[in-house]
Design a protein around this motif. Structure first.
Motif, PDB file in Angstrom:
ATOM      1  N   LEU A  24       4.170 136.235  31.239  1.00 50.97           N
ATOM      2  CA  LEU A  24       4.427 136.170  30.053  1.00 50.97           C
ATOM      3  C   LEU A  24       3.309 137.043  28.476  1.00 50.97           C
ATOM      4  CD1 LEU A  24       6.026 133.672  29.537  1.00 50.97           C
ATOM      5  CD2 LEU A  24       7.193 135.126  29.293  1.00 50.97           C
ATOM      6  N   GLY A  45       6.916 134.132  19.484  1.00 49.97           N
ATOM      7  CA  GLY A  45       7.606 135.180  21.260  1.00 49.97           C
ATOM      8  C   GLY A  45       6.165 135.706  21.617  1.00 49.97           C
ATOM      9  N   CYS A  46       5.234 136.459  20.790  1.00 47.31           N
ATOM     10  CA  CYS A  46       4.341 137.577  21.725  1.00 47.31           C
ATOM     11  C   CYS A  46       2.932 136.316  22.280  1.00 47.31           C
ATOM     12  CB  CYS A  46       3.472 138.054  20.207  1.00 47.31           C
ATOM     13  SG  CYS A  46       2.687 137.053  19.670  1.00 47.31           S
ATOM     14  N   GLY A  47       2.888 135.392  22.984  1.00 47.55           N
ATOM     15  CA  GLY A  47       2.207 134.651  23.830  1.00 47.55           C
ATOM     16  C   GLY A  47       1.058 133.401  22.828  1.00 47.55           C
ATOM     17  N   LYS A  48       1.140 134.297  22.059  1.00 46.07           N
ATOM     18  CA  LYS A  48       0.397 132.644  21.293  1.00 46.07           C
ATOM     19  C   LYS A  48      -0.426 131.408  21.810  1.00 46.07           C
ATOM     20  CE  LYS A  48       1.903 133.469  17.014  1.00 46.07           C
ATOM     21  NZ  LYS A  48       2.736 134.553  17.478  1.00 46.07           N
ATOM     22  N   SER A  49       0.470 130.879  21.414  1.00 43.67           N
ATOM     23  CA  SER A  49       0.262 129.395  21.723  1.00 43.67           C
ATOM     24  C   SER A  49       0.663 129.125  23.302  1.00 43.67           C
ATOM     25  CB  SER A  49       2.323 128.289  21.903  1.00 43.67           C
ATOM     26  OG  SER A  49       2.451 128.533  20.777  1.00 43.67           O
ATOM     27  N   LEU A  50       0.999 129.962  24.184  1.00 40.05           N
ATOM     28  CA  LEU A  50       1.086 130.270  25.623  1.00 40.05           C
ATOM     29  C   LEU A  50      -0.792 130.228  25.783  1.00 40.05           C
ATOM     30  CD1 LEU A  50       3.844 131.923  27.274  1.00 40.05           C
ATOM     31  CD2 LEU A  50       3.156 129.409  27.124  1.00 40.05           C
ATOM     32  N   MET A  64       4.522 127.463  34.757  1.00 38.68           N
ATOM     33  CA  MET A  64       3.110 128.459  34.516  1.00 38.68           C
ATOM     34  C   MET A  64       2.128 129.174  35.376  1.00 38.68           C
ATOM     35  SD  MET A  64       4.106 129.948  31.672  1.00 38.68           S
ATOM     36  CE  MET A  64       6.051 129.589  30.143  1.00 38.68           C
ATOM     37  N   PRO A 281      10.925 139.352  27.101  1.00 38.61           N
ATOM     38  CA  PRO A 281       9.633 139.529  28.500  1.00 38.61           C
ATOM     39  C   PRO A 281      10.587 140.293  29.612  1.00 38.61           C
ATOM     40  CG  PRO A 281       9.025 137.010  27.610  1.00 38.61           C
ATOM     41  CD  PRO A 281      11.147 138.143  26.579  1.00 38.61           C
TER      42      PRO A 281
HETATM   43  N1  LIG Z   1       8.426 126.624  29.144  1.00 39.46           N
HETATM   44  C1  LIG Z   1       9.019 128.455  28.859  1.00 39.46           C
HETATM   45  N2  LIG Z   1       9.664 128.516  29.752  1.00 39.46           N
HETATM   46  C2  LIG Z   1      10.872 129.991  29.521  1.00 39.46           C
HETATM   47  N3  LIG Z   1       9.380 130.738  28.853  1.00 39.46           N
HETATM   48  C3  LIG Z   1       8.415 130.321  27.802  1.00 39.46           C
HETATM   49  C4  LIG Z   1       8.429 128.864  27.983  1.00 39.46           C
HETATM   50  N4  LIG Z   1       7.315 129.286  27.022  1.00 39.46           N
HETATM   51  C5  LIG Z   1       7.794 130.196  26.447  1.00 39.46           C
HETATM   52  N5  LIG Z   1       7.724 130.512  26.821  1.00 39.46           N
HETATM   53  C6  LIG Z   1       8.398 132.128  26.573  1.00 39.46           C
HETATM   54  O1  LIG Z   1       7.191 132.870  25.945  1.00 39.46           O
HETATM   55  C7  LIG Z   1       6.749 134.212  25.510  1.00 39.46           C
HETATM   56  C8  LIG Z   1       5.540 133.284  25.008  1.00 39.46           C
HETATM   57  O2  LIG Z   1       5.831 132.409  24.018  1.00 39.46           O
HETATM   58  P1  LIG Z   1       4.894 131.618  22.903  1.00 39.46           P
HETATM   59  O3  LIG Z   1       3.118 131.907  23.593  1.00 39.46           O
HETATM   60  O4  LIG Z   1       5.098 130.409  22.896  1.00 39.46           O
HETATM   61  O5  LIG Z   1       4.310 132.534  22.283  1.00 39.46           O
HETATM   62  P2  LIG Z   1       4.146 132.502  20.933  1.00 39.46           P
HETATM   63  O6  LIG Z   1       3.592 131.259  19.778  1.00 39.46           O
HETATM   64  O7  LIG Z   1       3.491 133.344  19.745  1.00 39.46           O
HETATM   65  O8  LIG Z   1       5.190 132.047  19.388  1.00 39.46           O
HETATM   66  C9  LIG Z   1       7.932 134.104  24.445  1.00 39.46           C
HETATM   67  O9  LIG Z   1       9.087 135.194  24.955  1.00 39.46           O
HETATM   68  C10 LIG Z   1       8.737 132.664  24.999  1.00 39.46           C
HETATM   69  O10 LIG Z   1       9.868 132.743  25.184  1.00 39.46           O
END
Ligand SMILES: Nc1ncnc2c1ncn2[C@@H]1O[C@H](COP(=O)(O)OP(=O)(O)O)[C@@H](O)[C@H]1O
Ligand SMILES: Nc1ncnc2c1ncn2[C@@H]1O[C@H](COP(=O)(O)OP(=O)(O)O)[C@@H](O)[C@H]1O
Ligand code: SF4
Ligand SMILES: [Mg+2]
Ligand SMILES: [Mg+2]
Lengths: 330, 333
Positions: A24, A45-50, A64, A281
């Motif tokens: 991701l 959805g671009c991965g900022k929070s992750l 994860m 993704p």
């Molecule tokens: N717990 C999870 N299970 C499945 N997919 C996830 C989960 N958390 C995030 N994703 C996927 O990972 C990608 C990045 O998520 P995220 O970091 O939240 O994006 P952002 O913060 O940039 O909006 C997205 O496509 C989201 O759907």
């Protein structure tokens, strides 16, 4: 040059799924110097929070997995730190503020108490002293009548005030790095302006570095020293903020900038669009992830992935157009 | 020409419980107070202001999801508030709503086709074959591929769901569409697509929009006129250019000033407006804005300022408009 406060090296975050693992966030690298503000921008959805959760050690480890070169913070690798070490670092040297403060505030505990507990736990001060400090912090983040408000429960506060409480709590232990994930997205612009001004002021006063996550380039223009643009889990452009606004080189960055600039111009006939949507993704990604939405795509873009390459001093972008000069609209 | 929508002296109050568990009895929330405006066919009026100022309540009254306590809502010359039975049903068809999150209003088990066809069925428009044709035409019109006809909304992106919500609102060929925070939840790239779509559809169909947004920056492109609300009242109203370039009310000036810079060299580094909107259940006496207003004087806490014309078609409700315009020049950057 001194070592950066935070150095993220080749970070990949994958979702474990039945058929293997789905990346991701892909091979992300960046640095933050002490006292600096780095904005991480990109659409949802671009991965900022992750990325933020990986740094602070709050990724859901059951599904994860973060891997790669490492996440070096004040010299130690957080990627290999154990849960107990991360728990001690959090709040102390590293703190985070989320978009929706209700998710991290305890609904049945007075807000002053929530702050003072953090201080007692990490600093071992007396409760009375910690309570006084909590009120002082609430006052610092401009909560009117702080001594009385300290006894309020979260639901008695407005959204803007809750976010101030979160900031007070995050700053209680004077962390070296504050991560703020869309801290003002849920707020009205007037309150957003207050909260941004407050964060910036506190950053200067305490010398805290800030990793500010936002999808709003207006917020970036107000706050950033440097900017990292993410698209579909990858870095596509990185530059000092003025450079990015003056000479954006990646077509995605330019599209995002056009989207905010045109909005406020009078007599725009039609807004420029980035056609299509962010791709979901996928296991296989070939070529540039932006190719299918890019008005300037060439045959090579669908076949080979462009890597980040230099575009000037401290400026890089991942785009095959890199070797050609790009005209800027006036 | 008869305006598509005319709202006159509209007011709405709610009874809200006071104190924990409502132990302190009830108090009256004045959500909307004496609001008037007109929207012509093919035109857009933007209703802006911070959360809680009464925008949604107005939108809901206009589509008849809420009943006003006072005032009239006239749609194509007929007072909506006085109709009932069949006449009301026919009129309701003329006013449709687009919401912020289509998920909230679209039944998750209905297919995209059924969602768009529903208003046609409800209003008894056409037979099954005509409805099929109309839905397919609407999909084209809002830029949804025909392959989406049997898709469920949760298998669509936010932008696609918003297109679906717009197709549904257009289905019965309304004269007025109320769009409540219709682009607030969308990413910037998708936001431009939807704003362009709304503008195209207006050119094609002549529909009038009441475009509600807490974010002033998204209304400039679409709106012909702006009405700025504060605590249930319109405090400034005028042509979009006039309001943006020469805002007369200190609240409008603060709202414009709070829009983040579009370049780091223009950064603000300070907030222009302190404090938050007071509760609509405890309205300040006099001018509702006076508790946050940098210009407030004695008269502001005694008398509510009337809405007065400052320029052609541009009005504001402030006791100190003229002093304010002289000191600031009314200009913004
Ligand atoms: N717990 C999870 N299970 C499945 N997919 C996830 C989960 N958390 C995030 N994703 C996927 O990972 C990608 C990045 O998520 P995220 O970091 O939240 O994006 P952002 O913060 O940039 O909006 C997205 O496509 C989201 O759907
Ligand atoms: N059903 C209701 N019951 C009680 N109060 C309400 C109700 N709906 C709205 N309000 C109150 O009316 C005021 C205006 O709300 P709203 O129209 O939703 O504002 P906006 O859309 O501008 O954010 C607020 O103070 C809100 O709390
Ligand atoms: S009437 Fe007075 S308080 Fe109200 S906006 Fe004007 S100056 Fe401010
Ligand atoms: Mg996020
Ligand atoms: Mg609303």
């Amino acid at each position: 040059m001194t070592a950066p406060l935070l150095k993220v090296e080749d970070l990949t975050i994958s979702l474990a799924s039945d058929g293997g693992s789905l990346p991701l966030v892909k091979s992300l690298s960046f640095e933050i110097a002490a006292g600096e503000t780095l904005c991480l921008v990109g659409e949802s959805g671009c991965g900022k929070s992750l990325t933020a959760l990986a740094i602070i050690g709050l990724l859901n480890r059951r599904i994860m997995r973060a891997s790669g070169g490492g996440i070096f913070f004040e010299g130690r690798d957080l990627l290999s730190a154990d849960a107990e070490a991360m728990r001690r670092l959090r709040g102390d040297r590293l703190a985070m503020v989320f978009q929706e403060p209700m998710t991290s505030l305890n609904p049945v505990q007075q807000v002053g108490r929530q702050i003072s507990e953090v201080i007692v736990e990490h600093r071992g001060t007396s409760e009375r002293e910690a309570e006084r400090e909590a009120v002082r912090l609430l006052d610092l983040v401009r909560i009117p009548d702080a001594a009385r408000r300290a006894r309020d429960f979260p639901h008695q506060l407005s959204g803007g005030m809750r976010q101030r409480v979160m900031i007070a709590m995050a700053l209680a232990l004077r962390p070296a790095l504050l991560i703020a994930d869309e801290p003002t997205t849920a707020l009205d612009v007037t309150i957003q302006a207050q909260v941004l001004a407050l964060m910036d002021e506190l950053r200067r006063e305490f010398g805290t570095a800030l990793l500010l996550i936002t999808h709003d380039l207006g917020v970036v223009a107000e706050m950033a020293d440097r900017v990292l643009v993410l698209y579909a889990g990858r870095a596509v452009e990185e530059a000092p903020v003025e450079q990015l606004f003056d000479q954006p080189t990646h077509p995605y960055t330019r599209g995002l900038l056009d989207a905010i600039r045109q909005l406020l111009k009078p007599d725009i006939e039609r807004l420029a669009e980035i056609p299509g949507t962010v791709p979901v993704p996928a296991k296989l990604d070939r070529g540039c992830s932006f190719a299918e939405r890019c008005g300037l795509a060439m045959p090579i873009c669908g076949e080979k992935r462009p890597v980040l390459g230099p575009r000037g001093s401290r400026h890089s972008a991942a785009c095959w157009l890199g070797h050609l000069p790009v005209e800027q609209p006036a | 020409m008869t305006p598509a929508l005319e709202v006159a002296h509209l007011s709405k109050t709610f009874a809200a419980r006071r104190g924990p568990f409502g132990l302190l009895g009830r108090r009256v929330v004045r959500a909307v107070e004496d609001v008037s405006f007109t929207v012509e066919a093919s035109r857009t009026l933007a209703l802006v202001g911070e959360s809680g100022c009464g925008k949604t309540t107005i939108g809901r009254m206009v589509v008849r999801l809420a009943i006003p306590n006072a005032g009239s809502i006239t749609v194509e010359g007929e007072d909506f508030t006085r109709l009932s039975g069949e006449a009301l049903r026919r009129k309701r068809q003329r006013v449709q709503m687009v919401f912020q999150d289509p998920f909230a209003c679209l039944n998750a088990r209905m297919t995209a086709e059924a969602i768009v066809a529903e208003p046609l069925v409800n209003f008894g428009l056409g037979d099954a074959a005509t409805r099929r044709r109309r839905v397919r035409q609407l999909f084209d019109q809002v830029g949804l591929p025909q392959t989406f006809l049997d898709r469920l909304p949760h298998h669509m992106s936010g932008g696609q769901r918003q297109r679906l919500g717009i197709a549904r609102a257009l289905a019965a060929k309304p004269a007025v569409i109320v769009a409540d925070e219709a682009v607030a939840a969308l990413d910037v790239s998708i936001r431009s697509q939807i704003l362009n779509l709304l503008k195209d559809l207006q050119r094609e169909t002549g529909v009038a929009y009441l475009f509600i947004s807490h974010d002033l920056s998204v209304v400039r492109y679409l709106a012909d006129e702006i009405a700025v609300m504060y605590l249930g009242r319109i405090v400034e109203k005028g042509p979009v250019r006039s309001v943006f370039d020469t805002p007369a009310h200190p609240y409008t000036q603060a709202l414009i000033g709070a829009i983040p810079a579009s370049h780091p060299r223009e950064r603000r580094r300070r907030a222009l407006l302190d404090g938050e909107v007071p509760s609509a259940a405890a309205l300040p006496i006099g001018c509702p804005f006076r508790t946050r207003c940098p210009l407030a004087t004695d008269i502001c806490s005694r008398e509510p300022p009337p809405l007065v014309t400052v320029r052609h078609g541009h009005a504001a409700a402030c006791h100190h408009i003229h002093a304010n315009e002289m000191t600031t020049g009314g200009t913004t950057t």
